[in-house]
Design a protein around this motif. Structure first.
Motif, short mmCIF file in Angstrom:
data_model
loop_
_atom_site.label_atom_id
_atom_site.label_comp_id
_atom_site.label_asym_id
_atom_site.label_seq_id
_atom_site.Cartn_x
_atom_site.Cartn_y
_atom_site.Cartn_z
N TYR A 92 -12.90 1.18 41.78
CA TYR A 92 -13.56 1.38 40.48
C TYR A 92 -12.48 1.68 39.46
CZ TYR A 92 -16.53 3.07 36.75
OH TYR A 92 -17.14 3.22 35.53
N MET A 93 -12.49 0.92 38.38
CA MET A 93 -11.46 1.09 37.35
C MET A 93 -12.10 0.93 35.98
SD MET A 93 -7.84 -0.99 36.83
CE MET A 93 -7.50 -1.10 38.58
N THR A 94 -11.68 1.77 35.04
CA THR A 94 -12.14 1.65 33.66
C THR A 94 -10.96 1.31 32.76
OG1 THR A 94 -11.85 4.03 33.37
CG2 THR A 94 -14.05 3.26 33.99
N GLY A 95 -11.25 1.19 31.47
CA GLY A 95 -10.19 0.84 30.52
C GLY A 95 -10.31 -0.59 30.07
N THR A 96 -9.24 -1.11 29.49
CA THR A 96 -9.23 -2.47 28.95
C THR A 96 -7.97 -3.20 29.38
OG1 THR A 96 -8.15 -1.73 26.92
CG2 THR A 96 -10.55 -1.76 26.92
N ILE A 97 -8.01 -4.53 29.26
CA ILE A 97 -6.84 -5.35 29.58
C ILE A 97 -5.97 -5.43 28.32
CG2 ILE A 97 -6.04 -7.63 30.31
CD1 ILE A 97 -8.75 -7.94 31.77
N SER A 98 -4.80 -4.82 28.40
CA SER A 98 -3.92 -4.74 27.23
C SER A 98 -3.31 -6.10 26.89
CB SER A 98 -2.80 -3.74 27.52
OG SER A 98 -1.77 -3.84 26.55
N PRO A 99 -3.16 -6.41 25.61
CA PRO A 99 -2.45 -7.63 25.20
C PRO A 99 -1.00 -7.66 25.68
CG PRO A 99 -3.62 -6.67 23.34
CD PRO A 99 -3.68 -5.67 24.44
N ALA A 100 -0.49 -6.50 26.14
CA ALA A 100 0.88 -6.45 26.68
C ALA A 100 1.06 -7.42 27.85
CB ALA A 100 1.22 -5.03 27.13
N ILE A 101 -0.06 -7.78 28.51
CA ILE A 101 0.01 -8.71 29.64
C ILE A 101 0.58 -10.06 29.19
CG2 ILE A 101 -2.32 -9.73 29.45
CD1 ILE A 101 -2.57 -9.38 32.49
N CYS A 102 0.40 -10.38 27.91
CA CYS A 102 0.86 -11.68 27.39
C CYS A 102 2.37 -11.75 27.24
CB CYS A 102 0.17 -11.99 26.07
SG CYS A 102 -1.63 -11.99 26.17
N LYS A 103 3.05 -10.61 27.34
CA LYS A 103 4.52 -10.60 27.29
C LYS A 103 5.13 -11.03 28.62
CE LYS A 103 4.69 -7.09 23.66
NZ LYS A 103 5.04 -5.71 23.29
N LEU A 104 4.30 -11.12 29.65
CA LEU A 104 4.76 -11.61 30.95
C LEU A 104 4.64 -13.13 30.94
CD1 LEU A 104 2.88 -8.90 33.02
CD2 LEU A 104 5.34 -8.99 32.61
N GLU A 105 5.60 -13.77 30.28
CA GLU A 105 5.48 -15.18 29.90
C GLU A 105 5.44 -16.15 31.06
OE1 GLU A 105 9.03 -15.20 27.75
OE2 GLU A 105 8.25 -14.04 26.04
#
Length: 366
Positions: A92-105
């Motif tokens: 079980y996990m809460t929170g949001t998917i950060s746009p920082a993931i897009c820096k993993l090109e």
């Protein structure tokens, strides 16, 4: 002095070697920023995300062995992993998917699945990850729309965002996903119509769109997807007639259209095709059942219940190779039920609530 210089040199080389074999600091920073957006209180999956090298035993992270760039994020809330077995629970996990993931090109796959509590939206910048092959976000609470320019992901083979709270329309650019093989949008709040250019998805084998609010006609262009084997449009608001062309598709084996507002006649092509699972129940299909069954007709399931079908069950149904489960209940059928060896295992409920059907397994005809 010489020994001292040699020791210093060796240490320097060792430190350089460690740096070369570790993930780039920018990838590590992006992962840590991604982590700050999420809260996982029970399993401690992020406890391993320490140290300078995110390629070294960071849970769910895989790097390219040559470039050391992060290639895969694989975080599943339902897993056979030892971590889950020890905890005797699912994740079980809460929170949001950060746009920082897009820096993993160089990301090739993003799997953040079945955590039940992750909310927020799909970061629009996800469309910039040009190496992405798998995007699997099933089983969360993600809302908002599918990014309008998702079609930029020309390498994407799997798009699975089922069991979320997504709204909006299916973006027209989705048809530009020229490598897409598996599309799963089930159980969201997606509305609008299916884009007519859907037929461009020539590599697609599964299209699962059930449990949404999609309306309008079923596009004829779906039949252009010649590799399509599984089409599920059930539990939506589709209307109009079922395209004849669906029964002419080369490899379509499963067709689920139940729980819509489809009308018109039952296409004869569907009954003498490669389709083996056919569910058209709970629509407004009218007219008679076409008398076109033959040796090519092989059905594990054929469900025509809760429609407006009239006339009799055609005698040619006896010549079908096999029908495992048949349900024609809740229609307006009449006449004698044809004798067929595979009818013997069917119960009366498969034929009930019609106007005047008779014969086994119902009462004998007068």
């Amino acid at each position: 002095m010489g020994t001292f210089v040699w020791v210093i040199g060796a240490a320097l080389l060792l430190s350089i070697g460690v740096t070369v074999n570790a993930c780039p600091p920018s990838d590590r920073a992006a992962l840590l920023a991604f982590k700050t957006g999420l809260h996982e209180p029970y399993l401690g999956i992020f406890k391993s995300w320490t140290g300078n090298d995110c390629c070294n035993k960071w849970y769910g992270v895989t790097c390219d062995p040559t470039t050391k760039r992060v290639a895969d994020i694989n975080l599943r809330g339902e897993s056979e992993d030892l971590l889950f077995q020890k905890a005797h629970r699912t994740g079980y996990m809460t929170g949001t998917i950060s746009p920082a993931i897009c820096k993993l090109e160089r990301l090739s796959s993003v799997i953040i699945a079945d955590w039940k509590g992750i909310s927020g939206t799909i970061p629009p910048c996800i469309s910039s990850l040009s190496f992405l092959r798998i995007l699997d976000l099933i089983g969360n609470q993600i809302s908002g729309e599918i990014p309008y320019d998702i079609g930029k992901l020309r390498r994407l083979t799997v798009l699975n965002v089922a069991d979320n709270k997504l709204t909006g329309r299916i973006p027209r650019s989705l048809a530009d996903l020229s490598s897409l093989k598996h599309l799963d949008l089930r159980n969201n709040l997606i509305s609008g119509t299916i884009p007519r250019n859907i037929g461009k998805l020539r590599m697609l084998s599964r299209a699962l769109l059930s449990g949404n609010r999609i309306y309008g006609p079923i596009p004829e262009t779906i039949s252009y997807i010649y590799r399509l084997s599984d089409l599920d449009l059930s539990l939506n608001r589709f209307s109009g007639q079922i395209p004849d062309s669906l029964g002419k598709m080369a490899v379509l084996g499963t067709l689920n259209l139940d729980g819509n507002m489809l009308s018109g006649k039952l296409p004869a092509t569907l009954l003498n095709s490669r389709i083996s699972i056919l569910n058209l129940s709970r629509n407004a299909i009218e007219g008679s059942i076409p008398d076109v069954f033959g040796p090519r007709s092989y059905f594990m399931i054929m469900d025509l219940s809760y429609n407006k079908l009239k006339g009799s069950i055609p005698k040619s149904i006896s010549s079908a190779s096999f029908i495992g489960h048949l349900d024609v209940s809740h229609n307006h059928l009449c006449g004698q039920i044809p004798a067929a060896t595979w009818f013997e295992h069917l119960e009366a409920s498969s034929f009930s609530y019609n106007d005047c059907l008779c014969g086994k397994p119902l009462k004998a005809c007068l």
